[in-house]
Scaffold this motif. Structure first.
Motif, short mmCIF file in Angstrom:
data_model
loop_
_atom_site.label_atom_id
_atom_site.label_comp_id
_atom_site.label_asym_id
_atom_site.label_seq_id
_atom_site.Cartn_x
_atom_site.Cartn_y
_atom_site.Cartn_z
N LEU A 164 -9.98 6.50 1.89
CA LEU A 164 -10.11 7.88 2.34
C LEU A 164 -8.81 8.42 2.95
O LEU A 164 -8.38 9.53 2.60
N THR A 165 -8.19 7.67 3.84
CA THR A 165 -7.01 8.19 4.53
C THR A 165 -5.76 8.20 3.66
O THR A 165 -4.76 8.83 4.02
N GLU A 166 -5.81 7.53 2.50
CA GLU A 166 -4.64 7.46 1.63
C GLU A 166 -4.79 8.29 0.36
O GLU A 166 -3.83 8.46 -0.39
N ALA A 167 -5.98 8.81 0.10
CA ALA A 167 -6.26 9.49 -1.16
C ALA A 167 -5.49 10.80 -1.29
O ALA A 167 -5.31 11.54 -0.32
N ALA A 168 -5.06 11.08 -2.51
CA ALA A 168 -4.36 12.34 -2.78
C ALA A 168 -5.35 13.50 -2.89
O ALA A 168 -4.98 14.66 -2.70
N ARG B 58 0.83 -1.20 0.00
CA ARG B 58 0.00 0.00 0.00
C ARG B 58 0.87 1.26 0.00
O ARG B 58 2.00 1.26 0.49
N LYS B 59 0.33 2.31 -0.54
CA LYS B 59 1.06 3.56 -0.77
C LYS B 59 1.74 4.13 0.48
O LYS B 59 2.89 4.61 0.39
N PRO B 60 1.12 4.13 1.66
CA PRO B 60 1.80 4.69 2.83
C PRO B 60 3.15 4.03 3.12
O PRO B 60 4.07 4.70 3.63
N THR B 61 3.30 2.75 2.81
CA THR B 61 4.58 2.09 3.04
C THR B 61 5.65 2.64 2.10
O THR B 61 6.81 2.84 2.49
N LEU B 62 5.28 2.90 0.85
CA LEU B 62 6.24 3.46 -0.11
C LEU B 62 6.65 4.86 0.33
O LEU B 62 7.81 5.27 0.12
N LYS C 129 1.74 9.76 9.14
CA LYS C 129 0.44 9.87 8.49
C LYS C 129 0.57 9.68 6.98
O LYS C 129 1.56 10.10 6.37
N PRO C 130 -0.42 9.04 6.35
CA PRO C 130 -0.41 8.92 4.88
C PRO C 130 -0.36 10.28 4.21
O PRO C 130 -0.82 11.28 4.76
N ASN C 131 0.23 10.31 3.01
CA ASN C 131 0.36 11.53 2.21
C ASN C 131 1.31 12.55 2.82
O ASN C 131 1.24 13.74 2.51
N SER C 132 2.21 12.09 3.68
CA SER C 132 3.18 13.00 4.28
C SER C 132 4.40 13.22 3.40
O SER C 132 5.15 14.16 3.59
N ALA C 133 4.63 12.32 2.44
CA ALA C 133 5.78 12.45 1.56
C ALA C 133 5.42 11.92 0.18
O ALA C 133 4.57 11.02 0.05
N ALA C 134 6.03 12.48 -0.83
CA ALA C 134 5.82 11.99 -2.19
C ALA C 134 6.57 10.67 -2.36
O ALA C 134 7.68 10.52 -1.87
N VAL C 135 5.95 9.72 -3.05
CA VAL C 135 6.61 8.44 -3.30
C VAL C 135 7.70 8.65 -4.35
O VAL C 135 7.45 9.21 -5.42
#
Length: 320
Positions: free
Chosen positions: A197-201, A16-20, A152-158
């Motif tokens: 919801l919590t991961e959406a850009a 999932r994106k937050p891990t990246l 938190k998710p969306n804290s950094a660009a992958v």
């Protein structure tokens, strides 16, 4: 360079994106070592290596699916003891924060939750957090033990940063408490085709101004045109217009997207607490005195039932 443990959030091998995002942050303070557990853990290696993991520690056992949290804490503790990392990073979900807290207690370390940024410091990693409903920004570091930090998710660009990603089997001995709470049933979340919801850009939320469940289709249409998630204020949820699982705010979910569109939401402090760290905020409200306008980057004064459909049409026109 010191190694940094990164707990992998994945679904049957799909990372999932937050891990990246965590891998991007981990590279600022050391060499990322990923810890993937449960079914499909071995299938995560390619994605993790592509985003900077120098090593991937994997372990699968029935306990991860059959019991809650503790088996994962046991495994993360085993990884900690094997690596002796400079820090441990965990996605800031409800489960992630429980795992991080239990691990911090076990290893006698300090913990920082809901970080929104991370940087190297002379005395260890420095985390940025938002405090008091994002009215203040703080920078802090753990002063005892190995820092355990949830982000938190969306804290950094992958960012892609190919690394070795060598896969190694992790040896785990489960504690007696690992089987203390058994999962008796699971219900798959209903698929909507929209991002989590919590991961959406991008998040498009509706509030009291939507004026009825039947009008939430206006919010959904805008969200779908942007590839966004749909959120709702507490007022809309309490009125039964939208599910609680989509509530944004102090008693709902916290989001930090690149773009947050608040439609018909007055901007009560409880709602602001859940979205105030969004990078760009747009509000649509017919009340020019609504508190939400004190917070936004862009505001539209008007009836959302007129403005939002026009915005949706314009977006679709530009998309061709």
């Amino acid at each position: 360079m010191a190694e940094v443990l990164v707990y992998v959030d994945h679904v049957d091998g799909a990372v999932r994106k937050p891990t990246l995002e965590l891998l991007t942050l981990a590279r600022r303070i050391g060499e990322p070592v990923a810890v993937a557990l449960g079914p499909g853990a071995g299938n995560t290696a390619a994605a993790l290596a592509e985003h900077g993991a120098v090593k991937v520690l994997t372990h699968d056992a029935a306990e991860y699916a059959d019991y809650l949290v503790v088996p994962k804490v046991d495994a993360l503790q085993a990884a900690y003891e094997a690596v002796s990392p400079a820090a441990v990073l965990v996605p800031s979900s409800a489960e992630g924060k429980e795992i991080a807290a239990r691990l911090a207690v076990r290893i006698g370390s300090g913990i920082i939750t809901d970080a929104v940024d991370l940087e190297a410091g002379d005395e260890g990693p420095v985390a940025t957090q938002s405090a008091f409903a994002a009215s203040f920004t703080t920078k802090s570091r753990v002063s005892k033990g190995t820092p355990v930090i949830t982000v938190k998710p969306n804290s950094a660009a992958v960012e892609a940063a190919p690394a070795a990603g060598a896969v190694e089997a992790l040896t785990v001995s489960f504690s007696e408490k690992a089987t203390g709470t058994k999962v008796t049933a699971r219900t798959p979340r209903e698929a909507t085709g929209r991002p989590e919801l919590t991961e959406a850009a991008i998040v498009v939320s509706g509030g009291r101004g939507v004026n009825g469940a039947e009008n939430f289709s206006v919010i959904e249409n805008l969200a779908d045109s942007l590839g966004a998630a749909v959120g709702a204020s507490r007022a809309a949820v309490d009125a039964g217009w939208y599910p609680h699982s989509n509530q944004v705010g102090q008693t709902g979910k916290s989001v930090s997207p690149q773009l947050y569109i608040a439609s018909g939401i007055s901007g009560a402090i409880q709602h602001r607490a859940g979205m105030q760290t969004s990078k760009t905020i747009v509000a649509i409200n017919k009340d020019a005195e609504a508190p939400i306008f004190d917070l936004v980057d862009y505001g539209v004064i008007g009836d959302l039932l007129e403005v939002v459909p026009q915005l949706t049409d314009e977006i679709k026109t530009r998309q061709g």
